[in-house]
Write an enzyme that holds these catalytic residues in place. Structure first.
Site, PDB file in Angstrom:
ATOM      1  N   THR A  27      -9.670  -0.850 -15.152  1.00  0.00           N
ATOM      2  CA  THR A  27      -9.725   0.212 -14.152  1.00  0.00           C
ATOM      3  C   THR A  27      -8.336   0.812 -13.995  1.00  0.00           C
ATOM      4  O   THR A  27      -7.393   0.116 -13.617  1.00  0.00           O
ATOM      5  CB  THR A  27     -10.220  -0.344 -12.800  1.00  0.00           C
ATOM      6  N   LYS A 139     -11.392  -9.460 -18.057  1.00  0.00           N
ATOM      7  CA  LYS A 139     -12.226  -8.723 -17.109  1.00  0.00           C
ATOM      8  C   LYS A 139     -13.517  -8.345 -17.835  1.00  0.00           C
ATOM      9  O   LYS A 139     -13.723  -7.197 -18.237  1.00  0.00           O
ATOM     10  CB  LYS A 139     -11.489  -7.496 -16.592  1.00  0.00           C
ATOM     11  N   GLU A 172      -7.787 -16.012  -6.622  1.00  0.00           N
ATOM     12  CA  GLU A 172      -7.541 -14.587  -6.406  1.00  0.00           C
ATOM     13  C   GLU A 172      -8.341 -14.158  -5.181  1.00  0.00           C
ATOM     14  O   GLU A 172      -8.862 -14.999  -4.438  1.00  0.00           O
ATOM     15  CB  GLU A 172      -7.982 -13.785  -7.644  1.00  0.00           C
TER      16      GLU A 172
END
Length: 276
Positions: A27, A139, A172
């Site tokens: 992203t 990811k 995270e």
């Protein structure tokens, strides 16, 4: 949306990304017509292709499309996805077509600019993130952990939360990497067994090294974070957001970080002028 270089809204239902999550994404933040940290985003995509054994040879076309989208849109967010393509038998990849790539554009989340100024409150999540060393750091399109975490956050009307792995270590948040400062040292969880190695995280690690600051990466518990002098979270879109509170109401845990965020604010200023 751009699919393999052409504008289209038609995604093949036989794409393995749709069927098996057989792909990955990044992203990218756009600002003033630039795709920020593009080199790091490309490195992430290339690494994921290598680990997942996805053959992809359209890097020049992909970069040109990303660059053109940034010029046209000026500001916002680009989601770049690469899948293995179509075909194969069941889970098997023999006989797959060439990889597919997709670019979607989205506006900047309106809350991010305010969070960067005022900070964010994190909830300690009950959900524990899965451990998979083979895919850790990537990811991939398999984001069910994050879906489950987001459901828990929505149920408590919280924007984000601190998440541990099934091994009990802090990993995270639902959307960001975590850093904290204790006695002048900067700490961040390892992503060798779980979690995502974010592009902004890598950028900040490089900045810290260039500034001569000490950084420790390893396995840490919630207690380590709660004892910190300051905490901040990062991703490539929000960049850097200070954490002002970590809480768990049902356990009466409520730690307030009312510091001046000296280090995180300094890093934030450096990020602004060195992010390209």
């Amino acid at each position: 949306m751009i699919i393999n270089g052409s504008r289209s809204q038609d995604v093949a239902i036989s794409d393995r990304g749709f069927n098996f999550g057989d792909g990955h994404f990044t992203t990218i933040k756009m600002a003033a017509g630039q795709a920020l940290l593009l080199d790091l985003h490309l490195a992430r995509l290339q690494q994921a292709c290598a680990v997942l054994a996805i053959t992809f040879d359209q890097w020049d076309e992909l970069v040109a499309a990303i660059t053109q989208q940034a010029l046209e849109l000026q500001d916002g967010v680009l989601k770049v996805t690469i899948t293995r393509g179509e075909g194969g038998r069941g889970y098997g990849t023999t006989g797959c077509s060439s990889a597919n790539w997709y670019i979607q554009n989205r506006p900047m989340p309106p809350s991010y600019s305010e969070l960067a100024k005022s900070g964010i409150e994190l909830m300690l999540c009950d959900y524990q993130q899965t451990v998979n060393p083979a895919l850790a750091g990537l990811k991939t399109l398999n984001r069910l952990d994050q879906v489950m975490i987001k459901q828990e956050l929505d149920a408590h009307n919280m924007a984000d939360g601190l998440v541990c792995s099934t091994e009990g270590y802090v990993i995270e948040t639902s959307v960001a990497n975590v850093f904290w400062v204790t006695a002048g040292k900067v700490y961040t969880p390892s992503t060798k067994r779980s979690g995502v190695e974010g592009v902004m995280k890598i950028h900040i690690l490089n900045l810290l090294h260039s500034l001569g600051l000490t950084l420790e990466s390893g396995d840490y518990t919630v207690a380590d974070v709660l004892a910190a002098d300051e905490v901040f979270i990062t991703n490539s879109v929000m960049e850097l957001v200070p954490v002002k509170r970590i809480m768990k109401p049902d356990l009466s845990i409520d730690v307030c970080y009312d510091k001046s965020y000296t280090l995180s604010q300094m890093i934030k200023r450096v990020v602004k002028w060195r992010r390209n």
